[in-house]
Write a protein that holds these residues in place. Structure first.
Motif, PDB file in Angstrom:
ATOM      1  N   LYS A   4      13.186   2.662 -91.133  1.00  0.00           N
ATOM      2  CA  LYS A   4      14.069   1.896 -90.269  1.00  0.00           C
ATOM      3  C   LYS A   4      13.699   2.154 -88.805  1.00  0.00           C
ATOM      4  O   LYS A   4      13.275   3.255 -88.453  1.00  0.00           O
TER       5      LYS A   4
ATOM      6  N   GLU B 159      17.702   4.488 -84.038  1.00  0.00           N
ATOM      7  CA  GLU B 159      18.085   3.752 -82.829  1.00  0.00           C
ATOM      8  C   GLU B 159      16.944   3.688 -81.826  1.00  0.00           C
ATOM      9  O   GLU B 159      16.832   2.720 -81.066  1.00  0.00           O
TER      10      GLU B 159
ATOM     11  N   ILE C 281      20.464  10.660 -94.862  1.00  0.00           N
ATOM     12  CA  ILE C 281      21.461   9.610 -94.621  1.00  0.00           C
ATOM     13  C   ILE C 281      22.833  10.250 -94.465  1.00  0.00           C
ATOM     14  O   ILE C 281      23.585   9.942 -93.533  1.00  0.00           O
TER      15      ILE C 281
ATOM     16  N   ASP D 250      19.993   7.333 -89.486  1.00  0.00           N
ATOM     17  CA  ASP D 250      20.453   6.194 -88.692  1.00  0.00           C
ATOM     18  C   ASP D 250      20.414   6.481 -87.200  1.00  0.00           C
ATOM     19  O   ASP D 250      20.093   5.594 -86.391  1.00  0.00           O
TER      20      ASP D 250
END
Length: 336
Positions: A62, A92, A82, A88
Motif C-alpha cells: 500500500k 500515508e 495491521i 496503514d
C-alpha cells in the motif's frame, strides 16, 4: 500335569490400548486438518502472491514513496502490522510491503530446504527485486529482525536503513527453544503437529500472547485481526518450531557483523519484555553499533511496536527522507 505357555505378543489389554491410542490420534489429526481448512476458508488471503525459486509468498502492499518492508516475528503473521497500526500509518507517506514469512499466513514453506534466517533473507530479497523494490528500510520485529539482519549482512548496499524491534541479537540459552524443537523434527514433529501441539496451543495461546504484550494489556481485538485458528495450523506450527531451532545459530553468525554496519540503525524495545532481555540484546546491540539509536518504552513488553508506533514511524521517515543522511547521534531515549 503342569503346562507352560510362551508369550507370543502383546496382551489383549495392551493391544487394545495401542489400538485405541492410534484411533484417537487419527481422529485428532482429521479434526486438526478440518479446523485448518475451515480457518483458511473463513480467512482468505488479503494480499497478493509472488513466486520465487518455486516458493509462493503472500504479501500486502500500500502507498507510494520510499519503500518500507515489514518482517513479522514468530507465532504471528503479517496481520500483526495491521493490528499495530504501523502498516496503514506508514502507507500515508511510503510504499509499504508486509510479507508472510515462509510457512506463516499464506506463504509456502517447502520441506526440501533448510529455512534459516539467512535463507529467508535471500528468498525475500529476490521477492522484493521481483516486485521492483529498491533500497528499502527494513523493519523487523522479534524473529523478523534476524531476516532483516540477514539482508543487511549479505547485501548492505540494498538496505537503506534498519529498524529493529524487540530483537534477539546474541546467542543465549533458551528454554523455549528446547520445548518447541521437537515439533520441527521430521516424523515425530509431524505427529505432534497434528495431535498434541494444536491442542496444547489452544490452551496456551491466549496466555502466550498476553505475556508477549505484558506489562501492557493485550488489545481486545487482537484475535479478531489475527484469528487464532490460523496460528494453530500444522504448517505454521512447523514454521514456528523450525524458526525457534534456527534462532540461536543465526544470532551467533550475525553478531560478528554488527560493528561493520554503516546504514542507519534504530533499535526499539519494551523495558518489561518477558521474551527477550532488553539489556542483554537491544542495549548491547546499541553499544556495539555506535551510530545506532535506542528507544526503550518502560510501559511495554515484547509487542512494543503497538506502544511506540509513532516513534517507529518517525525513525523510518528520517531514514527515507534522506538517502545520504549523516549518521544519527548516538542516543538512548525513554518513551512513556
Amino acid at each position: 500335569m503342569a503346562r507352560s505357555f510362551k508369550k507370543t505378543g502383546a496382551s489383549p489389554g495392551k493391544a487394545g490400548a495401542i489400538a485405541a491410542a492410534a484411533t484417537a490420534a487419527v481422529l485428532t489429526a482429521l479434526w486438526v486438518q478440518h479446523r485448518a481448512r475451515k480457518a483458511e476458508r473463513e480467512n482468505p488471503p488479503v494480499g497478493r502472491f509472488v513466486e520465487v525459486d518455486g516458493v509462493r509468498l503472500h504479501y500486502i502492499e500500500k502507498g507510494q514513496g520510499a519503500a518500507v518492508v515489514l518482517l513479522h516475528g514468530n507465532t504471528v503473521y503479517l496481520q500483526d502490522f495491521i493490528g499495530s497500526g504501523l502498516f496503514d500509518r506508514l502507507a500515508e507517506n511510503h510504499r509499504v510491503i508486509a510479507f508472510d514469512r515462509p510457512g506463516f499466513g499464506y506463504s509456502e514453506r517447502p520441506r526440501n530446504r533448510v529455512w534459516t534466517a539467512q535463507a529467508q533473507a535471500v528468498l525475500l530479497k529476490k521477492a522484493l527485486a521481483k516486485i521492483d523494490v529498491e533500497r528499502p528500510v527494513l523493519v523487523g520485529h522479534s524473529w523478523g529482525t534476524l531476516v532483516a539482519l540477514g539482508m543487511a549482512v549479505d547485501a548492505p548496499s540494498f538496505v537503506r536503513g534498519l529498524v529493529l524491534v524487540s530483537g534477539y541479537y546474541y546467542p543465549t540459552a533458551r528454554l523455549d527453544v528446547a520445548l518447541t524443537a521437537p515439533a520441527a523434527v521430521p516424523l515425530v514433529g509431524d505427529v505432534l503437529r497434528y495431535t498434541v501441539s494444536p491442542l496444547t496451543g489452544r490452551l496456551l495461546l491466549k496466555r502466550t500472547v498476553k505475556a508477549m504484550f505484558a506489562p501492557a494489556p493485550m488489545p481486545e481485538n487482537f484475535f479478531d485481526v489475527m484469528p487464532r485458528e490460523m496460528m494453530l495450523r500444522p504448517i505454521q506450527i512447523r514454521a514456528e518450531a523450525e524458526d525457534a531451532a534456527f534462532m540461536i545459530p543465526a544470532a551467533a553468525h550475525f553478531r560478528h557483523h554488527y560493528s561493520k554496519f554503516s546504514m542507519p540503525v534504530s533499535i526499539f524495545a519494551g523495558a518489561g519484555d518477558l521474551v527477550v532481555d532488553v539489556e542483554a540484546h537491544s542495549a548491547r546491540l546499541h553499544r556495539e553499533i555506535s551510530h545506532s539509536t535506542l528507544t526503550v518504552s518502560p510501559g511495554a513488553g515484547h509487542m512494543v511496536h503497538y506502544t511506540l508506533a509513532d516513534e517507529i514511524v518517525d525513525a523510518i521517515d528520517s531514514m527515507s527522507d534522506h538517502a545520504t543522511m549523516a549518521r544519527p547521534t548516538p542516543a538512548v531515549a525513554e518513551s512513556t
